[in-house]
Design an enzyme around this catalytic site. Structure first.
Site, PDB file in Angstrom:
ATOM      1  N   ASP A  38       1.005  -1.454  -0.281  1.00 56.53           N
ATOM      2  CA  ASP A  38       0.400   0.288   0.526  1.00 56.53           C
ATOM      3  C   ASP A  38       1.105   1.253   0.079  1.00 56.53           C
ATOM      4  O   ASP A  38       0.512   2.917  -0.102  1.00 56.53           O
ATOM      5  CB  ASP A  38      -0.866  -0.043   1.190  1.00 56.53           C
ATOM      6  CG  ASP A  38      -0.560  -0.152   2.598  1.00 56.53           C
ATOM      7  OD1 ASP A  38       1.127   0.031   2.697  1.00 56.53           O
ATOM      8  OD2 ASP A  38      -0.902  -0.118   3.698  1.00 56.53           O
ATOM      9  N   ARG A  97       8.011  27.196   0.525  1.00 57.48           N
ATOM     10  CA  ARG A  97       7.254  28.627  -0.269  1.00 57.48           C
ATOM     11  C   ARG A  97       6.189  28.964   0.471  1.00 57.48           C
ATOM     12  O   ARG A  97       5.405  29.946   0.344  1.00 57.48           O
ATOM     13  CB  ARG A  97       7.425  28.334  -1.280  1.00 57.48           C
ATOM     14  CG  ARG A  97       8.053  28.922  -2.558  1.00 57.48           C
ATOM     15  CD  ARG A  97       7.919  27.706  -3.818  1.00 57.48           C
ATOM     16  NE  ARG A  97       8.222  26.554  -3.856  1.00 57.48           N
ATOM     17  CZ  ARG A  97       7.912  26.000  -5.066  1.00 57.48           C
ATOM     18  NH1 ARG A  97       7.880  26.595  -5.922  1.00 57.48           N
ATOM     19  NH2 ARG A  97       7.911  24.527  -5.066  1.00 57.48           N
ATOM     20  N   GLN A  98       5.385  27.999   1.956  1.00 59.52           N
ATOM     21  CA  GLN A  98       4.474  28.432   2.469  1.00 59.52           C
ATOM     22  C   GLN A  98       5.352  28.794   3.264  1.00 59.52           C
ATOM     23  O   GLN A  98       4.765  28.291   4.913  1.00 59.52           O
ATOM     24  CB  GLN A  98       3.330  26.817   2.406  1.00 59.52           C
ATOM     25  CG  GLN A  98       3.645  26.481   1.191  1.00 59.52           C
ATOM     26  CD  GLN A  98       2.655  24.816   0.934  1.00 59.52           C
ATOM     27  OE1 GLN A  98       1.487  25.196   1.864  1.00 59.52           O
ATOM     28  NE2 GLN A  98       2.519  23.984   1.184  1.00 59.52           N
ATOM     29  N   LYS A 194       8.304  43.026 -12.768  1.00 60.82           N
ATOM     30  CA  LYS A 194       7.144  42.371 -13.080  1.00 60.82           C
ATOM     31  C   LYS A 194       6.302  41.959 -12.437  1.00 60.82           C
ATOM     32  O   LYS A 194       6.012  42.692 -10.823  1.00 60.82           O
ATOM     33  CB  LYS A 194       7.732  40.462 -13.448  1.00 60.82           C
ATOM     34  CG  LYS A 194       7.161  40.082 -12.447  1.00 60.82           C
ATOM     35  CD  LYS A 194       8.030  38.211 -12.115  1.00 60.82           C
ATOM     36  CE  LYS A 194       8.196  37.868 -11.350  1.00 60.82           C
ATOM     37  NZ  LYS A 194       8.408  38.213 -10.579  1.00 60.82           N
ATOM     38  N   ASP A 220      18.654  33.368  -8.802  1.00 61.73           N
ATOM     39  CA  ASP A 220      17.051  33.457  -7.972  1.00 61.73           C
ATOM     40  C   ASP A 220      17.527  32.248  -6.712  1.00 61.73           C
ATOM     41  O   ASP A 220      18.363  31.463  -7.775  1.00 61.73           O
ATOM     42  CB  ASP A 220      15.694  32.687  -8.632  1.00 61.73           C
ATOM     43  CG  ASP A 220      14.694  33.639  -8.042  1.00 61.73           C
ATOM     44  OD1 ASP A 220      14.696  33.500  -6.639  1.00 61.73           O
ATOM     45  OD2 ASP A 220      13.443  33.463  -8.133  1.00 61.73           O
ATOM     46  N   ASP A 224      11.343  27.374 -11.017  1.00 59.86           N
ATOM     47  CA  ASP A 224       9.760  25.728 -10.826  1.00 59.86           C
ATOM     48  C   ASP A 224       9.517  25.461 -12.345  1.00 59.86           C
ATOM     49  O   ASP A 224       9.614  24.981 -13.149  1.00 59.86           O
ATOM     50  CB  ASP A 224       9.045  26.907 -10.324  1.00 59.86           C
ATOM     51  CG  ASP A 224       7.287  24.850  -9.603  1.00 59.86           C
ATOM     52  OD1 ASP A 224       7.894  24.035 -10.543  1.00 59.86           O
ATOM     53  OD2 ASP A 224       6.996  25.184  -8.547  1.00 59.86           O
ATOM     54  N   GLY A 226       9.822  27.883 -14.830  1.00 55.70           N
ATOM     55  CA  GLY A 226      10.581  28.227 -15.769  1.00 55.70           C
ATOM     56  C   GLY A 226       9.807  29.278 -15.957  1.00 55.70           C
ATOM     57  O   GLY A 226      10.563  30.227 -17.050  1.00 55.70           O
TER      58      GLY A 226
END
EC number: 2.7.6.1
Length: 314
Positions: A38, A97-98, A194, A220, A224, A226
């Site tokens: 599983d 990122r969170q 941007k 950077d 991710d 791109g």
């Protein structure tokens, strides 16, 4: 002291762990990681770690949840095997990122993951280029956040002549990182302004700085989809840049990112091996991988001998 170090590799970072072990002239500890029918994860350390200084090398990259769970179980296995100290070496911290609530009724998942790693039994954490530096404070255990900049600086100096380099931040939020790199290589700085219309998409609005005739270097921590990099490179070339390269620490490169970058006018994307490169990345002609194994190996060696690692932060 080396004889007391045990380096354990998770499935997410085995080649990197092997390179770190080679740098330290040590064998990898034998560890079996398998799954039941599983997909439940089972870990068994197949050699004695009692009283040892254990370093578990595992990025929480795709599939992030599987690799995170694997890391937690390996930490627990080492703790229950009476390891003297357990260091979670997380080259890519996937939930970084969170790090804050972006709207109502949302989690701060980075803090949750920090709690899980601590409660599993880690005594300290060693990571690389956290997306948000304040995540170090989410841990209640010692946390060292190394930077890939020294590795990138050496590579840039070997490949780009002085006087023609310009470091570019792909957004306003990355200015501090870009400025630090520009200072190291004695280059000028530009910024791509941007406007992000929706998640995963970006629209380049303006270039702050004179880029005409320059060899531009986008910097950077994560690439991710791109989209941001490709749009920024296009804008720089349209503004008269001679060529555009990008140096990014963590090559997440999800979805169609590799094909998007391969089809772009970007000269080269340079990423580290903090995330195991996919076959598509290895085949892409304008994507190159540099190793951070010596950097992590040096940090592990100094941690084991209780030496200072401060010089590795600069």
């Amino acid at each position: 002291m080396k004889s007391s170090i045990k380096i354990i590799a998770g499935n997410a970072s085995r080649p990197l762990a092997e390179a770190i072990a080679a740098y330290l002239e040590l064998p990898l500890a034998t560890c079996m990681v398998r799954r039941f029918a599983d997909m439940e994860i089972f870990v068994e350390l197949q050699e004695n770690v009692r009283g040892e200084d254990v370093f578990i090398v595992q990025s929480t990259s795709f599939p992030a949840n599987d690799h995170l769970m694997e890391l937690l179980i390996m930490i627990d296995a080492a703790r229950r095997s009476s390891a003297r100290r357990i260091t979670a070496v997380i080259p890519y911290f996937g939930y970084a990122r969170q790090d804050r609530r972006t709207s109502g009724r949302t989690p701060i998942s980075a803090k949750l993951v920090c709690n899980l790693i601590t409660e599993a039994g880690a005594d300290r954490v060693l990571t690389l280029d956290l997306h948000a530096g304040q995540i170090q404070g989410f841990f209640d255990i010692p946390t060292d956040n190394l930077f890939a900049a020294p590795v990138m600086v050496r590579d840039i100096k070997e490949r780009l002549p002085p006087g023609q380099r310009m470091v570019v931040s792909p957004d306003v939020g990355g200015v501090v990182r870009a400025r630090a790199l520009a200072k190291r290589i004695d280059a000028s700085l530009a910024i791509v302004d941007k406007r992000r219309e929706r998640a995963g998409e970006s629209e380049v609005m303006n270039i702050i700085g004179e880029v005409e005739g320059q060899s531009c270097i986008l910097v950077d921590d994560i690439v991710d989809s791109g989209g941001t990099l490709v749009n920024a490179a296009e804008a720089l070339l349209n503004a008269g840049a001679k060529e555009v390269s990008a140096y990014i620490t963590h090559g997440v490169l999800s979805g169609g990112a590799v094909s998007r970058i391969a089809a772009s006018r970007m000269k080269e994307l340079v990423i580290t091996d903090s995330i195991l490169p996919t076959q598509a990345v290895k085949l892409a002609k304008n994507i190159r991988v540099i190793s951070i194994a010596p950097l992590l190996g040096e940090a592990i060696g100094r941690t084991a001998t209780e030496s200072s690692v401060s010089s590795l932060f600069t």
